[in-house]
Design a protein around this motif. Structure first.
Motif, PDB file in Angstrom:
ATOM      1  N   LEU A  56      41.984  28.575  -2.343  1.00 20.88           N
ATOM      2  CA  LEU A  56      40.637  28.807  -2.486  1.00 20.88           C
ATOM      3  C   LEU A  56      40.049  29.550  -1.206  1.00 20.88           C
ATOM      4  CD1 LEU A  56      39.440  25.982  -4.641  1.00 20.88           C
ATOM      5  CD2 LEU A  56      39.886  28.341  -5.534  1.00 20.88           C
ATOM      6  N   TYR A  57      38.890  30.423  -1.318  1.00 18.19           N
ATOM      7  CA  TYR A  57      38.536  31.149  -0.299  1.00 18.19           C
ATOM      8  C   TYR A  57      37.153  30.996   0.017  1.00 18.19           C
ATOM      9  CZ  TYR A  57      42.746  33.632  -1.827  1.00 18.19           C
ATOM     10  OH  TYR A  57      43.957  33.922  -2.022  1.00 18.19           O
ATOM     11  N   LYS A  75      37.540  42.265  -5.153  1.00 19.96           N
ATOM     12  CA  LYS A  75      37.742  41.093  -5.536  1.00 19.96           C
ATOM     13  C   LYS A  75      37.095  41.193  -7.097  1.00 19.96           C
ATOM     14  CE  LYS A  75      35.244  36.472  -5.416  1.00 19.96           C
ATOM     15  NZ  LYS A  75      35.335  36.125  -6.927  1.00 19.96           N
ATOM     16  N   PHE A  76      38.298  41.295  -8.037  1.00 18.75           N
ATOM     17  CA  PHE A  76      38.073  41.407  -9.478  1.00 18.75           C
ATOM     18  C   PHE A  76      37.173  40.370 -10.108  1.00 18.75           C
ATOM     19  CE2 PHE A  76      41.596  43.827  -8.276  1.00 18.75           C
ATOM     20  CZ  PHE A  76      41.410  45.265  -8.937  1.00 18.75           C
ATOM     21  N   PHE A  87      39.888  36.077 -14.332  1.00 18.57           N
ATOM     22  CA  PHE A  87      40.147  34.510 -14.196  1.00 18.57           C
ATOM     23  C   PHE A  87      41.662  34.637 -13.418  1.00 18.57           C
ATOM     24  CE2 PHE A  87      41.265  35.984 -18.222  1.00 18.57           C
ATOM     25  CZ  PHE A  87      42.519  35.473 -18.563  1.00 18.57           C
ATOM     26  N   PHE A 120      48.455  39.132  -6.349  1.00 17.76           N
ATOM     27  CA  PHE A 120      48.223  39.419  -4.966  1.00 17.76           C
ATOM     28  C   PHE A 120      48.906  38.541  -4.155  1.00 17.76           C
ATOM     29  CE2 PHE A 120      44.753  36.862  -7.177  1.00 17.76           C
ATOM     30  CZ  PHE A 120      44.778  35.644  -6.355  1.00 17.76           C
ATOM     31  N   ILE A 130      47.887  44.113  -6.625  1.00 17.43           N
ATOM     32  CA  ILE A 130      46.636  44.626  -5.813  1.00 17.43           C
ATOM     33  C   ILE A 130      46.511  45.517  -4.739  1.00 17.43           C
ATOM     34  CG2 ILE A 130      44.673  43.837  -4.607  1.00 17.43           C
ATOM     35  CD1 ILE A 130      44.313  41.751  -6.635  1.00 17.43           C
ATOM     36  N   MET A 140      37.822  40.750  -0.965  1.00 17.01           N
ATOM     37  CA  MET A 140      38.604  39.435  -0.454  1.00 17.01           C
ATOM     38  C   MET A 140      38.966  40.202   0.843  1.00 17.01           C
ATOM     39  SD  MET A 140      38.127  37.318  -2.815  1.00 17.01           S
ATOM     40  CE  MET A 140      39.120  36.171  -1.903  1.00 17.01           C
ATOM     41  N   LYS A 198      41.408  38.912   4.020  1.00 22.28           N
ATOM     42  CA  LYS A 198      42.429  38.023   4.074  1.00 22.28           C
ATOM     43  C   LYS A 198      43.163  37.979   5.562  1.00 22.28           C
ATOM     44  CE  LYS A 198      43.228  37.716  -0.739  1.00 22.28           C
ATOM     45  NZ  LYS A 198      44.165  37.731  -1.792  1.00 22.28           N
ATOM     46  N   ARG A 245      40.213  25.356   0.591  1.00 23.79           N
ATOM     47  CA  ARG A 245      39.177  26.458   1.078  1.00 23.79           C
ATOM     48  C   ARG A 245      39.430  26.637   2.417  1.00 23.79           C
ATOM     49  NH1 ARG A 245      35.734  28.603  -3.053  1.00 23.79           N
ATOM     50  NH2 ARG A 245      35.645  27.041  -4.764  1.00 23.79           N
ATOM     51  N   LYS A 288      36.032  35.309   0.772  1.00 19.82           N
ATOM     52  CA  LYS A 288      35.093  36.333  -0.304  1.00 19.82           C
ATOM     53  C   LYS A 288      33.677  36.905   0.349  1.00 19.82           C
ATOM     54  CE  LYS A 288      33.516  32.443  -2.987  1.00 19.82           C
ATOM     55  NZ  LYS A 288      33.694  31.476  -4.139  1.00 19.82           N
ATOM     56  N   LYS A 340      30.611  38.839  -1.373  1.00 21.47           N
ATOM     57  CA  LYS A 340      29.983  39.462  -2.454  1.00 21.47           C
ATOM     58  C   LYS A 340      28.464  39.472  -2.515  1.00 21.47           C
ATOM     59  CE  LYS A 340      30.777  35.295  -5.446  1.00 21.47           C
ATOM     60  NZ  LYS A 340      31.061  34.649  -6.536  1.00 21.47           N
ATOM     61  N   ARG A 381      37.251  26.275 -16.113  1.00 21.62           N
ATOM     62  CA  ARG A 381      37.283  25.444 -15.122  1.00 21.62           C
ATOM     63  C   ARG A 381      37.122  23.856 -15.755  1.00 21.62           C
ATOM     64  NH1 ARG A 381      34.697  28.388 -10.772  1.00 21.62           N
ATOM     65  NH2 ARG A 381      36.211  30.319 -10.932  1.00 21.62           N
TER      66      ARG A 381
HETATM   67  P1  ATP Z   1      34.165  32.940  -7.693  1.00 16.92           P
HETATM   68  O1  ATP Z   1      33.202  31.943  -8.582  1.00 16.92           O
HETATM   69  O2  ATP Z   1      33.275  33.507  -6.513  1.00 16.92           O
HETATM   70  O3  ATP Z   1      35.155  33.867  -8.316  1.00 16.92           O
HETATM   71  P2  ATP Z   1      36.206  30.919  -7.331  1.00 16.92           P
HETATM   72  O4  ATP Z   1      35.289  29.585  -6.874  1.00 16.92           O
HETATM   73  O5  ATP Z   1      36.581  31.177  -8.502  1.00 16.92           O
HETATM   74  O6  ATP Z   1      34.995  31.853  -6.710  1.00 16.92           O
HETATM   75  P3  ATP Z   1      37.093  31.393  -4.880  1.00 16.92           P
HETATM   76  O7  ATP Z   1      38.531  31.132  -4.174  1.00 16.92           O
HETATM   77  O8  ATP Z   1      35.887  31.073  -3.981  1.00 16.92           O
HETATM   78  O9  ATP Z   1      37.403  30.941  -6.175  1.00 16.92           O
HETATM   79  O10 ATP Z   1      37.050  33.250  -4.790  1.00 16.92           O
HETATM   80  C1  ATP Z   1      37.899  34.033  -4.944  1.00 16.92           C
HETATM   81  C2  ATP Z   1      38.210  34.082  -6.567  1.00 16.92           C
HETATM   82  O11 ATP Z   1      38.297  35.573  -6.869  1.00 16.92           O
HETATM   83  C3  ATP Z   1      39.538  33.717  -6.851  1.00 16.92           C
HETATM   84  O12 ATP Z   1      39.833  32.204  -7.425  1.00 16.92           O
HETATM   85  C4  ATP Z   1      40.041  34.453  -7.959  1.00 16.92           C
HETATM   86  O13 ATP Z   1      40.125  34.279  -9.221  1.00 16.92           O
HETATM   87  C5  ATP Z   1      39.242  35.891  -7.836  1.00 16.92           C
HETATM   88  N1  ATP Z   1      39.913  37.048  -7.267  1.00 16.92           N
HETATM   89  C6  ATP Z   1      39.522  38.158  -7.473  1.00 16.92           C
HETATM   90  N2  ATP Z   1      40.295  39.193  -6.845  1.00 16.92           N
HETATM   91  C7  ATP Z   1      41.277  38.487  -6.041  1.00 16.92           C
HETATM   92  C8  ATP Z   1      41.860  38.679  -4.940  1.00 16.92           C
HETATM   93  N3  ATP Z   1      42.070  39.956  -4.557  1.00 16.92           N
HETATM   94  N4  ATP Z   1      42.374  38.021  -4.327  1.00 16.92           N
HETATM   95  C9  ATP Z   1      42.368  36.644  -4.653  1.00 16.92           C
HETATM   96  N5  ATP Z   1      41.203  36.227  -5.594  1.00 16.92           N
HETATM   97  C10 ATP Z   1      40.615  37.073  -6.178  1.00 16.92           C
END
Ligand code: ATP
Length: 584
Positions: A249-250, A272-273, A276, A363, A398, A425, A427, A438, A444, A446, A562
């Motif tokens: 997670l990021y 960042k798409f 899911f 990715f 990606i 994103m 990285k 994380r 990320k 946004k 989730r």
């Molecule tokens: P969020 O609710 O912001 O999507 P999250 O809690 O699902 O966050 P984070 O790790 O905080 O998860 O944010 C990254 C999320 O974004 C990943 O879990 C993934 O589902 C999505 N995502 C979209 N594009 C990418 C990418 N290029 N690389 C990694 N994750 C990506």
């Protein structure tokens, strides 16, 4: 082992709210029951590890029937007591007490028998399944003492109330298998750990077990490794196609400068798409897909399985990806909420796949041809990924922009937002893949205020034309112990008409089977539904057990991908609260 021994452990765990005491109780129990690591699942209130797709599949109606058969009480009466007491376990205990007063003999239950029979529940399918499940549970209940019945029923329904989260189990494993080596003991009076050597050794051991858990999602497997190979066994864990790992997670960055500071320069930037997360596993001809919460969804995405089989020719691999929906008419990406129903769909799957198609954006690569790659750099993993996947419509790697130029990143960010994505994103090109963490190997970015993924723990029936719907919802986040603490009530954002979006009626249908207590209009539900909410502000508040309240919370989407364990935690709430104050 007698089931009663285990039940006594459950009862002691329920009696204390002290995390350390729980840790030691479980740790000592494991120490005195070595050789049977399987019991760990039952201690956790499970029958299978989380990565296992087998499920007991016992709905509350079925359990009520089984209780009725075993105790001779009517379903209506049992249901009434359940609503009154708010805990089916207590009802089972009460009814079993009544029954045992009139019977003389009761057979004793063993852990083995309980485990085997509960496993059987997952294997049943086809005609007559319900009746056979009722029979298995009723049989177990007939030989159970009142206390055994209480926890048996709670295990079956998945609501142990022992307050045993992943963190406590992790620490208990350290306690059971490594406490001698690192010389740690427990001072009950002070409720504190006492260290014979450096306390860092303990923290290190906890980290090692946690890392092993993030890779295996299986504490029994970890205990077995520790028992057979000792501590070094933990570093020998390899990934296995078919067994999902926790995804990396990021954390969030506020600005591009902050992002570059965290991940280093140059950095790898990707769109960042808004879809899911899908973890894709392949071994020879077999392909699996898992959600972020380790749920297998291979059946729900037959077209993606076919795509992977056709386009990925390596013998084995594990890939991280984001599945994104797009409009059949315009080809444009759609927000996650438009396609979320695909994750849980059990029927008319092919039809829905045509109506709501998704594209696979890959990715990361964590495993390739028998080798675990998580310790390799992101740059190397990506190079390999590019060789594994040849871009085709609907399946691609990606695009990346690798740069140290903040201006170029900003342009890329704007381009991403303009195409309807959530952000960027950014990285670390040297970062490893840290499952479940994380960490700062990627962040990320946004533009919108961070939303929260909260758990519905209760609600209230509406009035007037809303009388048949639960129309306001009590919401909670997780605290450091993994317990749920309330943070507000949501009553807006859901629709009255289903054609306008996710409706009150749909939410009510979801929550109804989860109701465990009703008092007047108020209901308490088993926590399992996670929703995304937006809000105007986070405030400190004595009204809710979290100590915080969301001002004007608004429902945005059902997060079918989730579980409670993926919901937002109190640390995040605190962080967002502080950031907000910093701004004003
Ligand atoms: P969020 O609710 O912001 O999507 P999250 O809690 O699902 O966050 P984070 O790790 O905080 O998860 O944010 C990254 C999320 O974004 C990943 O879990 C993934 O589902 C999505 N995502 C979209 N594009 C990418 C990418 N290029 N690389 C990694 N994750 C990506």
């Amino acid at each position: 082992m007698d089931y009663l021994d285990l039940v006594k452990l459950y009862a002691s765990l329920e009696k204390t709210s002290k995390r350390l005491e729980k840790t030691v109780l479980v740790g000592e129990f494991l120490q005195s029951h070595k050789g049977g690591c399987h019991i760990i699942y039952l201690i956790e209130g499970k029958v299978f590890p989380d990565w296992d797709s087998r499920k007991m599949g016992v709905a509350s109606r079925l359990l009520l029937k089984a209780l009725s058969v075993s105790t001779g009480e009517s379903i209506a009466k049992i249901e009434m007591r359940w609503k009154k007491l708010g805990d089916i376990g207590e009802v089972a205990e009460e009814l079993t007490k009544k029954k045992t007063q009139s019977t003389l003999f009761s057979q004793s239950l063993t852990v083995d028998k309980v485990q085997k029979n509960l496993e059987k529940l997952a294997e049943l399918e086809g005609q007559g399944t319900v009746d056979r499940k009722v029979k298995i549970i009723a049989e177990l209940l007939s030989s159970a003492s009142p206390l055994e019945a209480k926890y048996l029923v709670r295990t079956v329904i998945g609501d142990m109330r022992t307050g045993l989260g992943e963190g406590v189990m992790r620490d208990a494993i350290v306690w059971a298998y490594l406490s001698k080596e690192i010389q740690v003991s427990y001072d009950k009076e002070k409720n504190a750990l006492v260290f014979g050597t450096d306390r860092k050794d303990y923290a290190q051991a906890v980290d090692e077990v946690e890392e092993a858990y993030n890779l295996t999602n299986d504490f029994a497997k970890i205990a077995e490794l520790l028992e057979k190979k000792g501590r070094k066994g933990l570093s020998s864990i390899e990934l296995t196609p078919g067994k999902p790992i926790k995804v990396m997670l990021y954390p969030k960055a506020e600005t591009i400068e902050e992002a570059l500071k965290t991940v280093g320069s140059p950095a790898a930037c990707e769109y960042k798409f808004d879809g899911f997360r899908l973890q894709i596993h392949k071994n020879a001809d077999k392909v699996w897909m898992f959600t972020r919460r380790l749920e297998e969804v291979s059946k729900q995405f037959p077209e993606l399985i076919a795509l992977v089989k056709k386009n990925i020719k390596v013998s084995s691999c594990i890939i991280d990806s984001e599945a994104v929906g797009f409009s059949v008419k315009t080809g444009k990406y759609l927000p996650f909420q438009n396609i979320s129903q695909r994750i849980k769909r059990k029927y008319d799957i092919e039809e829905l796949a045509k109506k709501l198609p998704v594209e696979l954006n890959m990715f990361d690569l964590m495993y390739l041809d028998g080798k675990t790659l998580i310790k390799e750099s992101f740059e190397k993993r990506r190079k390999k990924l590019l060789k594994v996947v040849v871009n085709k419509p609907l399946i691609r790697v990606i695009d990346q922009l690798v740069t140290d130029d903040a201006k170029k990143i900003d342009d890329f960010y704007k381009e991403s937002l303009k195409s309807g994505n959530e952000g960027l994103m950014i990285k670390n090109i040297e970062g490893m893949y840290k499952p479940g963490k994380r960490v700062g190997y990627g962040v990320k970015l946004k533009p919108v205020m961070e939303t929260l993924d909260v758990v519905i723990v209760g609600g209230e029936w509406g009035e007037g034309k809303r009388a048949h719907w639960i129309s306001s919802f009590r919401i909670a986040v997780r605290n450091a112990n993994g317990d749920l603490v309330e943070i507000g009530r949501v009553a807006t954002g859901l629709k009255e008409k289903p054609e306008e979006g996710f409706s009150f009626a749909e939410m009510t249908e979801l929550l109804k089977p989860l109701i465990v207590k009703e008092t007047g209009k108020e209901v308490v539900v088993n926590p399992s539904v996670v929703i995304e909410v937006a809000y105007e502000e986070i405030q400190k508040s004595p009204t809710y057990s979290s100590g915080y309240a969301l001002r004007f919370p608004r429902f945005l989407a059902l997060r079918a991908d989730r579980g409670v364990e993926d919901s937002s935690d109190l640390d995040l709430v605190e962080e967002l609260y502080n950031k907000q104050r910093g701004r004003s």
